[in-house]
Design a protein around this motif. Sequence first.
Motif, PDB file in Angstrom:
ATOM      1  N   LEU A  78     -36.407  -7.001  20.795  1.00  0.00           N
ATOM      2  CA  LEU A  78     -35.487  -6.033  20.225  1.00  0.00           C
ATOM      3  C   LEU A  78     -34.298  -6.765  20.779  1.00  0.00           C
ATOM      4  O   LEU A  78     -33.257  -6.573  20.028  1.00  0.00           O
ATOM      5  CB  LEU A  78     -35.772  -4.553  20.967  1.00  0.00           C
ATOM      6  N   CYS A  79     -34.115  -6.918  22.160  1.00  0.00           N
ATOM      7  CA  CYS A  79     -32.810  -7.459  22.635  1.00  0.00           C
ATOM      8  C   CYS A  79     -32.733  -8.895  21.915  1.00  0.00           C
ATOM      9  O   CYS A  79     -31.369  -9.171  21.494  1.00  0.00           O
ATOM     10  CB  CYS A  79     -33.171  -7.907  24.078  1.00  0.00           C
ATOM     11  N   LEU A  80     -33.613  -9.760  21.565  1.00  0.00           N
ATOM     12  CA  LEU A  80     -33.246 -11.002  20.848  1.00  0.00           C
ATOM     13  C   LEU A  80     -32.645 -10.738  19.521  1.00  0.00           C
ATOM     14  O   LEU A  80     -31.709 -11.422  19.122  1.00  0.00           O
ATOM     15  CB  LEU A  80     -34.528 -11.654  20.784  1.00  0.00           C
ATOM     16  N   ALA A  81     -33.286  -9.796  18.860  1.00  0.00           N
ATOM     17  CA  ALA A  81     -32.821  -9.292  17.335  1.00  0.00           C
ATOM     18  C   ALA A  81     -31.476  -8.956  17.396  1.00  0.00           C
ATOM     19  O   ALA A  81     -30.442  -9.378  16.596  1.00  0.00           O
ATOM     20  CB  ALA A  81     -33.737  -8.477  16.995  1.00  0.00           C
ATOM     21  N   ILE A  82     -31.030  -8.305  18.348  1.00  0.00           N
ATOM     22  CA  ILE A  82     -29.545  -7.538  18.396  1.00  0.00           C
ATOM     23  C   ILE A  82     -28.577  -8.783  18.907  1.00  0.00           C
ATOM     24  O   ILE A  82     -27.842  -8.648  18.166  1.00  0.00           O
ATOM     25  CB  ILE A  82     -29.451  -6.493  19.424  1.00  0.00           C
ATOM     26  N   CYS A  83     -29.168  -9.596  19.537  1.00  0.00           N
ATOM     27  CA  CYS A  83     -28.127 -10.863  20.196  1.00  0.00           C
ATOM     28  C   CYS A  83     -27.972 -11.516  18.764  1.00  0.00           C
ATOM     29  O   CYS A  83     -26.932 -12.291  18.342  1.00  0.00           O
ATOM     30  CB  CYS A  83     -28.845 -11.664  21.179  1.00  0.00           C
ATOM     31  N   LEU A  84     -29.052 -11.998  18.233  1.00  0.00           N
ATOM     32  CA  LEU A  84     -29.224 -12.881  17.008  1.00  0.00           C
ATOM     33  C   LEU A  84     -28.147 -12.193  15.702  1.00  0.00           C
ATOM     34  O   LEU A  84     -27.338 -12.781  15.089  1.00  0.00           O
ATOM     35  CB  LEU A  84     -30.392 -13.016  16.372  1.00  0.00           C
ATOM     36  N   ALA A  85     -28.332 -10.902  15.575  1.00  0.00           N
ATOM     37  CA  ALA A  85     -27.388 -10.147  14.834  1.00  0.00           C
ATOM     38  C   ALA A  85     -25.939 -10.206  15.152  1.00  0.00           C
ATOM     39  O   ALA A  85     -25.160 -10.459  14.304  1.00  0.00           O
ATOM     40  CB  ALA A  85     -27.984  -8.611  14.693  1.00  0.00           C
ATOM     41  N   GLY A  86     -25.646 -10.324  16.260  1.00  0.00           N
ATOM     42  CA  GLY A  86     -24.149 -10.391  16.960  1.00  0.00           C
ATOM     43  C   GLY A  86     -23.766 -11.600  16.564  1.00  0.00           C
ATOM     44  O   GLY A  86     -22.683 -11.968  16.354  1.00  0.00           O
ATOM     45  N   GLY A  87     -24.699 -12.984  16.744  1.00  0.00           N
ATOM     46  CA  GLY A  87     -24.246 -14.019  16.563  1.00  0.00           C
ATOM     47  C   GLY A  87     -23.942 -14.524  15.163  1.00  0.00           C
ATOM     48  O   GLY A  87     -22.961 -15.134  14.914  1.00  0.00           O
ATOM     49  N   VAL A  88     -24.967 -13.832  14.210  1.00  0.00           N
ATOM     50  CA  VAL A  88     -24.631 -14.096  12.669  1.00  0.00           C
ATOM     51  C   VAL A  88     -23.109 -13.263  12.560  1.00  0.00           C
ATOM     52  O   VAL A  88     -22.426 -13.832  11.826  1.00  0.00           O
ATOM     53  CB  VAL A  88     -25.600 -13.313  11.997  1.00  0.00           C
ATOM     54  N   PHE A  89     -22.911 -11.942  12.979  1.00  0.00           N
ATOM     55  CA  PHE A  89     -21.801 -11.403  12.845  1.00  0.00           C
ATOM     56  C   PHE A  89     -20.700 -12.362  13.347  1.00  0.00           C
ATOM     57  O   PHE A  89     -19.534 -12.640  12.513  1.00  0.00           O
ATOM     58  CB  PHE A  89     -21.689 -10.048  13.380  1.00  0.00           C
ATOM     59  N   GLY A 142     -20.479 -15.564  13.952  1.00  0.00           N
ATOM     60  CA  GLY A 142     -20.374 -16.669  12.913  1.00  0.00           C
ATOM     61  C   GLY A 142     -19.610 -16.572  11.562  1.00  0.00           C
ATOM     62  O   GLY A 142     -18.526 -17.292  11.051  1.00  0.00           O
ATOM     63  N   VAL A 143     -19.994 -15.654  10.894  1.00  0.00           N
ATOM     64  CA  VAL A 143     -19.427 -15.235   9.594  1.00  0.00           C
ATOM     65  C   VAL A 143     -18.026 -14.651   9.736  1.00  0.00           C
ATOM     66  O   VAL A 143     -17.252 -15.201   8.856  1.00  0.00           O
ATOM     67  CB  VAL A 143     -20.399 -14.134   8.998  1.00  0.00           C
ATOM     68  N   ALA A 144     -17.761 -14.130  10.742  1.00  0.00           N
ATOM     69  CA  ALA A 144     -16.424 -13.734  11.120  1.00  0.00           C
ATOM     70  C   ALA A 144     -15.430 -14.794  11.297  1.00  0.00           C
ATOM     71  O   ALA A 144     -14.488 -14.882  10.667  1.00  0.00           O
ATOM     72  CB  ALA A 144     -16.243 -12.589  12.425  1.00  0.00           C
ATOM     73  N   VAL A 145     -15.882 -16.010  12.060  1.00  0.00           N
ATOM     74  CA  VAL A 145     -15.097 -17.078  12.283  1.00  0.00           C
ATOM     75  C   VAL A 145     -15.020 -17.973  10.865  1.00  0.00           C
ATOM     76  O   VAL A 145     -13.971 -18.515  10.620  1.00  0.00           O
ATOM     77  CB  VAL A 145     -15.668 -17.862  13.358  1.00  0.00           C
ATOM     78  N   VAL A 204     -22.042 -11.902  19.441  1.00  0.00           N
ATOM     79  CA  VAL A 204     -20.725 -12.269  18.805  1.00  0.00           C
ATOM     80  C   VAL A 204     -19.997 -13.418  19.465  1.00  0.00           C
ATOM     81  O   VAL A 204     -19.559 -14.327  18.623  1.00  0.00           O
ATOM     82  CB  VAL A 204     -19.667 -11.042  18.584  1.00  0.00           C
ATOM     83  N   ILE A 205     -19.760 -13.358  20.666  1.00  0.00           N
ATOM     84  CA  ILE A 205     -19.143 -14.412  21.241  1.00  0.00           C
ATOM     85  C   ILE A 205     -19.856 -15.777  21.126  1.00  0.00           C
ATOM     86  O   ILE A 205     -19.287 -16.808  20.782  1.00  0.00           O
ATOM     87  CB  ILE A 205     -18.950 -14.255  22.887  1.00  0.00           C
ATOM     88  N   LEU A 206     -21.219 -15.700  21.395  1.00  0.00           N
ATOM     89  CA  LEU A 206     -21.912 -16.991  21.481  1.00  0.00           C
ATOM     90  C   LEU A 206     -21.834 -17.611  19.871  1.00  0.00           C
ATOM     91  O   LEU A 206     -21.644 -18.606  19.497  1.00  0.00           O
ATOM     92  CB  LEU A 206     -23.407 -16.721  21.606  1.00  0.00           C
ATOM     93  N   GLY A 207     -22.127 -16.642  18.907  1.00  0.00           N
ATOM     94  CA  GLY A 207     -21.967 -16.982  17.557  1.00  0.00           C
ATOM     95  C   GLY A 207     -20.682 -17.528  16.923  1.00  0.00           C
ATOM     96  O   GLY A 207     -20.592 -18.595  16.480  1.00  0.00           O
ATOM     97  N   ALA A 208     -19.574 -16.708  17.439  1.00  0.00           N
ATOM     98  CA  ALA A 208     -18.357 -17.300  17.180  1.00  0.00           C
ATOM     99  C   ALA A 208     -17.976 -18.711  17.767  1.00  0.00           C
ATOM    100  O   ALA A 208     -17.377 -19.582  16.894  1.00  0.00           O
ATOM    101  CB  ALA A 208     -17.252 -16.214  17.528  1.00  0.00           C
ATOM    102  N   VAL A 209     -18.327 -18.715  18.929  1.00  0.00           N
ATOM    103  CA  VAL A 209     -17.903 -20.205  19.651  1.00  0.00           C
ATOM    104  C   VAL A 209     -18.794 -21.222  18.825  1.00  0.00           C
ATOM    105  O   VAL A 209     -18.471 -22.385  18.555  1.00  0.00           O
ATOM    106  CB  VAL A 209     -18.282 -19.884  21.147  1.00  0.00           C
ATOM    107  N   ALA A 210     -20.218 -21.053  18.595  1.00  0.00           N
ATOM    108  CA  ALA A 210     -20.877 -22.077  17.867  1.00  0.00           C
ATOM    109  C   ALA A 210     -20.396 -22.368  16.602  1.00  0.00           C
ATOM    110  O   ALA A 210     -20.427 -23.544  16.283  1.00  0.00           O
ATOM    111  CB  ALA A 210     -22.393 -21.543  17.781  1.00  0.00           C
TER     112      ALA A 210
END
Length: 340
Positions: free
Chosen positions: A113-124, A126-129, A207-213
């Motif tokens: 569950l925690c991993l899924a939330i983190c991945l969702a934040g990462g996608v968000f 990344g898409v925002a950037v 979100v931070i991780l996805g944006a940076v990546a």
Amino acid sequence: MIVDFKHFIDSEQVYWTELEDMLDALTADKFAVPNLAQARRLHYLYERAGADLARLAGFSSELDLRVYLESLVARAHSEIHETRRQRVPFHPLNWFFGAFPRTFRKHLRAFFLCLAICLAGGVFGGVAVMADPEAKAAMIPFSHLAQSPNERVAREEEEGAASRLAGRKSVFSAQLIQNNTRVSFLTLALGMTYGIGTCIVIFYNGVILGAVAFDYILAGQTTFLAGWLLPHGSIEIPAILLAGQASFVLARALIGWGQPVSVADRLRAVTPDLATLVGGVCVMLIWAGLVEAFFSQYHEPVLPYAVKILFGMGQLTALIAFLVYSGRRVTSPDSSLETV
């Protein structure tokens, strides 16, 4: 009925002494656990002492002996019928390589569950950037990550970690460990919000991780990103997720979901698991902080990115294998009993 009192004392004294010696041994060593034969002997001596105490009921003159037997029987009853868990001495290696991964697997759904939330934040993130590069400044709180990836890569490769962190690697490592541990404990504590605060923190970190990546990937700096992030991130990011896992375990205990026990009992039941998970997270973050300060900060031409990427991938593979397989119970080929 006692016909010959002296003969009764002489014949039974040896059993009372044996029972007292067994109880003294168990009291002296708080981690002592009797085997089956010893437990049966203890129970026999306890029943025999109890019967002797009953036979003394008619001897009002033998007060001292009756008090002694009452104390002996009470001690034996307490030892035999105690409700405490088996007393096992704490061994750091057994705890880390046994209890820690087993506790992780016990609450695997909370981790996913925690991993899924983190991945969702990462996608968000990344898409925002990708949709609006200017959004990076609003999402990333770190100044060194808000600048252009190409500029940062050029500067870091030119300066090198030796000059930037000269004489400060230990201090930098301690700061990293302190910050990451604080975030982990905050994540755990937010389980008291029934998991709502945990979801927000984990999503925001994603979100931070996805944006940076995505920022570095879009700038063509994927190799630098992998070489910089994998060595310490392969341990640090899972550690934060494990802290979120512990937080969701706490939240579930508070919510209950139909469990017919009180909140206090539910919290008492999960406390050992929470302590185990948080302890493992602290060990992981200490290692991640050391790696980040003394290894991750070195870039080409000092240290090839391929070496750093291989190190990070190997470390992540070892971590997954450790969490999945370490501490599993195996079945002996000569017996149906399970052994650790």
